[in-house]
Design an enzyme around this catalytic site. Structure first.
Site, PDB file in Angstrom:
ATOM      1  N   ILE A 287      -0.891 -10.349  -7.962  1.00  0.00           N
ATOM      2  CA  ILE A 287       0.351 -10.353  -8.739  1.00  0.00           C
ATOM      3  C   ILE A 287       0.308 -11.405  -9.853  1.00  0.00           C
ATOM      4  O   ILE A 287       1.154 -11.398 -10.746  1.00  0.00           O
ATOM      5  CB  ILE A 287       1.574 -10.609  -7.827  1.00  0.00           C
TER       6      ILE A 287
ATOM      7  N   ALA B 162      -7.046 -20.140  -9.709  1.00  0.00           N
ATOM      8  CA  ALA B 162      -6.777 -19.312  -8.522  1.00  0.00           C
ATOM      9  C   ALA B 162      -6.023 -18.055  -8.935  1.00  0.00           C
ATOM     10  O   ALA B 162      -5.589 -17.912 -10.085  1.00  0.00           O
ATOM     11  CB  ALA B 162      -5.963 -20.110  -7.503  1.00  0.00           C
TER      12      ALA B 162
ATOM     13  N   ASP C  77       4.843 -29.783 -13.676  1.00  0.00           N
ATOM     14  CA  ASP C  77       4.287 -28.599 -14.337  1.00  0.00           C
ATOM     15  C   ASP C  77       5.369 -27.518 -14.433  1.00  0.00           C
ATOM     16  O   ASP C  77       5.147 -26.359 -14.080  1.00  0.00           O
ATOM     17  CB  ASP C  77       3.079 -28.083 -13.561  1.00  0.00           C
TER      18      ASP C  77
ATOM     19  N   VAL D  17      -3.121 -14.962  -7.067  1.00  0.00           N
ATOM     20  CA  VAL D  17      -2.121 -14.826  -6.017  1.00  0.00           C
ATOM     21  C   VAL D  17      -1.996 -13.365  -5.591  1.00  0.00           C
ATOM     22  O   VAL D  17      -1.915 -12.468  -6.435  1.00  0.00           O
ATOM     23  CB  VAL D  17      -0.749 -15.352  -6.499  1.00  0.00           C
TER      24      VAL D  17
ATOM     25  N   LYS E 258      -2.325 -17.647  -2.140  1.00  0.00           N
ATOM     26  CA  LYS E 258      -3.018 -18.193  -3.306  1.00  0.00           C
ATOM     27  C   LYS E 258      -4.459 -18.500  -2.923  1.00  0.00           C
ATOM     28  O   LYS E 258      -4.712 -19.207  -1.932  1.00  0.00           O
ATOM     29  CB  LYS E 258      -2.308 -19.460  -3.788  1.00  0.00           C
TER      30      LYS E 258
END
Length: 562
Positions: free
Chosen positions: A131, A137, A288, A139, A153
């Site tokens: 998705i 990484a 972030d 997910v 993840k």
């Protein structure tokens, strides 16, 4: 050998990209190549090609061509506006960390290796199509055996090796720039690459990210402002993170939020409140918070809640930095530039010998034109940025925790203005800062600290006479040691003086002997009838020499007394 070959190929790729985007001129700003800058006009690829785009655009497109690790480096670099010109920083902020997903069979292999069981046993359902996908990484959606909806993840296979190889190239480029680039002292390329290495390495550890998420989840457990998904620790490993799946509207989808009649003014103000709560109350903030990581629960449009994900980067402040930052904000709200300058000196952000009056004048020059505009048009983040840039002229050392704070504040403010352009961040933030100042630095704070420390002080009260006696004894011993040390220093100085006198007197005696010998030679030769008999001079010089090498009784007595 393989690593050296990779470095060589990577440097060749970088050189090709620099030429493609007309960034090869950067190489000729280095001191050794500056005299050869005329070669730019002799290069065939420069004869018929026109420069397209600004320098910021060309740098951004070059980083995109170099791949995900360099894209992420550009994103981090965009937050260092204390080091970069505004046009380049703005372009780098547009870098998108969108990377094609890796095959699902590789994701399954990583998950099964980390969990030590097949996917079918670990999960009731697992979606092979990811998705979301990024450089570090990607997910996948899944369902646990107990029916809970989760996201998984997964760190990219082999990404650590790629990161290490690219970091070696970055360090090599930074070393060359630091050695030969005239701007290196100001931009500090080695320090920037070191900072990036720490950030990207931390992001590879998903257990660390899970711990960060759990801490923020606990801080807002009883709050309706922000919700953090629950971490499923039984399924979380260094390369795999499993967390509760959340729904919500992307915060950047303002049209969808309007369709749901979400109170955008309240939503924007709550974003500011979340930021100041994390920074000044919890002292642990999500660093972030770009739109891709923020969602909105619009179940109750008049009481919206933020949802946040991706906690690889977090920040915190020292107590001293937190206090000085709050006082800085408070002084700014009241336009007390003198206090802002004093706080920078007191906190050690600028050298202690900084002229406060000169620093105050520089801050006023930057800020006073800004404050002439309506408050809802003033960017709080830009004011903070300009303050840091001004302080750099006074040799302010870059504080990494303040850089993260500045980046987060710019994200929050940009997000709030996107939701509600009339957001007055100053009016929203001022009561929060004043409340913090009152609680931490007022009479109530004094009483609370006294109550907190009083039991410990009372517990040590019976020992107070013994501690006083011990302190007095230590002070007496220190005074005796100081006196002994002074005597030793004095003896050493006297000894050095004696040696110096003896050396000088000895050379004087030698000079007299030499003079006597010269006179004797002259007497023997040309001046026999005119010169005095010089043997008395020779005896006198020898006596002076012997006297200088061995002090008499009076001098020995004086030296002994000393």
């Amino acid at each position: 050998m393989r690593r050296a070959l990779y470095r060589g190929l990577r440097l060749w790729t970088i050189a090709r990209v620099l030429v493609r985007y007309r960034l090869d001129v950067i190489l000729f700003t280095l001191k050794p190549l500056r005299p050869l800058s005329f070669l730019l006009y002799l290069a065939p690829w420069n004869w018929f090609r026109r420069t397209e785009g600004t320098r910021g655009e060309r740098i951004r497109r070059a980083l995109e061509d170099l791949g995900p690790i360099f894209i992420k480096f550009g994103q981090m670099l965009s937050t260092r506006r204390d080091l970069l010109p505004d046009d380049i920083a703005i372009e780098l902020a547009r870098l998108q960390d969108r990377v094609p997903p890796f095959p699902s069979d590789q994701a399954r292999a990583v998950i099964e290796a980390e969990l030590e069981r097949p996917i079918e046993i670990a999960f009731a359902a697992f979606e092979d199509t990811p998705i979301a996908s990024a450089s570090i990484a990607q997910v996948h959606a899944a369902t646990l055996q107990d029916g809970r909806e989760v996201v998984v993840k997964v760190v990219r296979p082999g990404i650590l090796k790629t990161i290490r190889a690219d970091l070696e190239v970055m360090h090599l480029i930074a070393d060359l720039a630091d050695r030969y680039w005239s701007e290196a002292k100001r931009l500090r390329p080695r320090e920037v690459v070191d900072e990036y290495e720490k950030t990207v390495t931390d992001e590879l550890d998903l257990i660390r990210e899970g711990a960060n998420a759990a801490a923020i989840h606990r801080n807002f457990e009883d709050s309706h402002l922000l919700y953090i998904p629950e971490i499923i620790w039984d399924y979380t490993r260094r390369s795999v993170l499993v967390m509760e799946r959340i729904g919500g509207l992307p915060v950047a989808d303002v049209a969808a939020l309007r369709e749901r009649n979400v109170d955008l003014k309240l939503l924007a103000e709550r974003g500011v409140e979340i930021f100041f709560t994390q920074v000044f109350q919890h002292n642990f903030f999500h660093a972030d918070m770009h739109p891709g990581n923020i969602f909105v629960d619009a179940t109750h449009p008049d009481d919206p809640t933020y949802l946040a994900v991706d906690f690889g980067i977090v920040g915190s402040l020292l107590d001293s930095d937190q206090r000085y930052l709050a006082e800085n904000f408070h002084a700014f709200f009241n336009r007390d530039y003198r206090r802002v300058a004093e706080l920078h000196v007191e906190s050690g952000w600028v050298p202690k010998d900084t002229r406060v009056d000169e620093f105050e004048a520089a801050i006023r020059t930057v800020c006073e034109p800004i404050f002439q505009r309506p408050l809802d048009e003033i960017s709080f983040g830009q004011v903070l940025l300009r303050l840091f840039q001004t302080a750099r002229r006074f040799n302010m050392e870059v504080q990494p925790q303040l850089v993260l704070l500045q980046k987060t504040l710019l994200n929050i403010e940009g997000l709030g203005r996107q939701l509600y352009p009339q957001l007055d961040l100053w009016t929203t933030a001022k009561p929060f800062i004043e409340k913090w100042m009152h609680e931490r630095m007022g009479v109530r704070a004094f009483i609370r600290n006294a109550q907190q420390h009083l039991p410990r002080l009372l517990a040590h009260l019976p020992e107070l006479p013994m501690h006083l006696e011990k302190a007095l004894t230590v002070e007496e011993q220190r005074a005796e040691r100081d006196a002994a040390l002074r005597r030793q220093i004095l003896e050493l100085e006297n000894g050095l003086r004696r040696q110096s006198r003896r050396r000088n007197e000895g050379w004087a005696g030698v000079a007299l002997l030499a003079l006597a010998g010269l006179a004797t030679q002259l007497e023997v030769t040309a001046w026999q009838g005119l010169a005095w008999p010089v043997w008395p001079l020779a005896l006198f010089g020898a006596g002076i020499l012997l006297f200088s090498l061995r002090p008499g009784p009076r001098r020995r007595a004086r030296d002994g007394d000393a």
